[in-house]
Write an enzyme that holds these catalytic residues in place. Structure first.
Site, PDB file in Angstrom:
ATOM      1  N   LYS A 172      33.752  35.127  34.721  1.00 19.29           N
ATOM      2  CA  LYS A 172      34.302  36.478  34.868  1.00 19.29           C
ATOM      3  C   LYS A 172      33.239  37.542  35.119  1.00 19.29           C
ATOM      4  O   LYS A 172      33.543  38.618  35.634  1.00 19.29           O
ATOM      5  CB  LYS A 172      35.131  36.837  33.627  1.00 19.29           C
ATOM      6  N   LYS A 211      47.196  35.167  37.321  1.00 17.74           N
ATOM      7  CA  LYS A 211      47.802  36.497  37.336  1.00 17.74           C
ATOM      8  C   LYS A 211      46.965  37.470  38.154  1.00 17.74           C
ATOM      9  O   LYS A 211      47.489  38.442  38.704  1.00 17.74           O
ATOM     10  CB  LYS A 211      47.942  37.031  35.901  1.00 17.74           C
ATOM     11  N   LYS A 230      43.641  27.141  39.800  1.00 23.63           N
ATOM     12  CA  LYS A 230      44.743  27.372  38.873  1.00 23.63           C
ATOM     13  C   LYS A 230      45.532  28.615  39.294  1.00 23.63           C
ATOM     14  O   LYS A 230      44.960  29.594  39.786  1.00 23.63           O
ATOM     15  CB  LYS A 230      44.194  27.559  37.455  1.00 23.63           C
TER      16      LYS A 230
END
Length: 327
Positions: A111, A195, A192
């Site tokens: 991230k 969102k 994956k």
């Protein structure tokens, strides 16, 4: 009853990967375990959020918890920031965590990669996750493979604390689904379903209209072979669709393969649209019928029940660490 804790961030749109990987399992667990299901809004703050959107998404997620079938008479549903002990225990656990442990966390590396600056919260949030779990004497945590590392850290911290200060924390165990726990992107099946993806066709959201669900499934990436065979390595797109069909119908992958043997991808996609739309329409109907006052009452009651448990845990931890009681 043994206790289960899990939380979902109120960011982005909740999609079928979130539902199949965790939330569907929550409904099955509520009859056999003492469950706490949290809206982890403090975790969302590790990256910049629009305040109004965060508030809106928190209420939306609470509504979806109820719409999928969670019963507030059986489980505790609450907002993380409504229970102050989450933040308090997180700090106490930071003082028991080594820098090198946090520095090894894969999610932080992923991230923070390529960013000019990242918050300290993004670095230390595994301690907040540990606090979430350890506050409630949690026995089991439903987690995906991407969260196993954080749960291992939670276990390490709990055992370290117990070894130093005496038996205090329950050591939690992971609870991982064998099927449906890792739903892949419809457009990039090697990744994956996320969102945060900007490509709306990569995911199906729980509140998507049937026409949009159909469009997304029909556009889903497969391959040119046109043979129904579960093979995640060589046919990731098709395998993802078979996984979705299996997860929504509770039919094994093998039986799904047999069902569509000799048929083309178009037939599989059309039937997959039907089974997804059928379940989503049920969830959406439940969601639309919820009263906002009822949702707020559920969250208020949940926070009160969670706080009672959490306060006892924090007081015990503070006493063992040598902090003075508040007279």
């Amino acid at each position: 009853m043994q206790r289960v804790f899990s939380g979902v961030q109120p960011t982005g749109d909740i999609h079928i990967g979130n539902y199949l990987g965790a939330m569907k399992q929550f409904v099955k667990l509520q009859d056999d375990y003492s469950c706490l299901f949290c809206i982890v809004d403090l975790h969302a703050l590790t990256v910049p959020q629009d305040p109004e959107t965060l508030r809106k998404k928190s209420i939306e997620l609470a509504g979806l918890y109820l719409a999928i079938g969670l019963d507030p008479k059986k489980v505790i549903i609450f907002v993380q920031s409504h229970v102050k002990e989450h933040s308090e225990l997180a700090w106490l656990l930071q003082c028991m965590t080594y820098f090198g442990e946090l520095n090894r966390m894969t999610q932080f590396k992923e991230k923070s990669k390529g960013k000019e600056s990242v918050s300290v919260g993004l670095f230390t949030y595994p301690d907040l996750m540990a606090a979430d779990i350890l506050l409630y004497d949690t026995n089991f945590v439903p987690v995906g493979n991407d969260q196993k590392q954080h749960l291992e850290l939670t276990r390490d911290i709990a055992m370290r604390f117990n070894n130093r200060f005496g038996d205090t924390f329950v050591i939690p165990e992971p609870m991982i689904l064998k099927t449906g726990s890792r739903i892949m992107s419809l457009t990039e099946p090697d990744k994956k379903m996320s969102k945060s993806s900007e490509n709306q066709y990569s995911k199906i959201n729980l509140l998507d209209e049937p026409s949009l669900v159909k469009k997304k499934i029909m556009k889903a990436v497969t391959d040119s072979e046109n043979v129904i065979r579960y093979d995640p390595e060589n046919k990731p797109g098709l395998s993802n669709l078979l996984t979705l069909y299996s997860a929504f119908t509770d039919i094994s992958i093998e039986d799904v393969e047999a069902r569509f043997k000799g048929q083309g991808y178009g037939t599989l996609k059309k039937e997959l649209v039907d089974v997804i739309v059928e379940r989503l329409q049920e969830i959406q109907s439940n969601y639309r019928n919820l009263d906002s006052n009822f949702i707020n009452e559920v969250l208020k009651d949940g926070a009160e029940k969670a706080s009672e448990i959490a306060k006892a845990t924090v007081n015990k931890v503070k006493d063992k660490m040598g902090l003075l009681p508040n007279a």
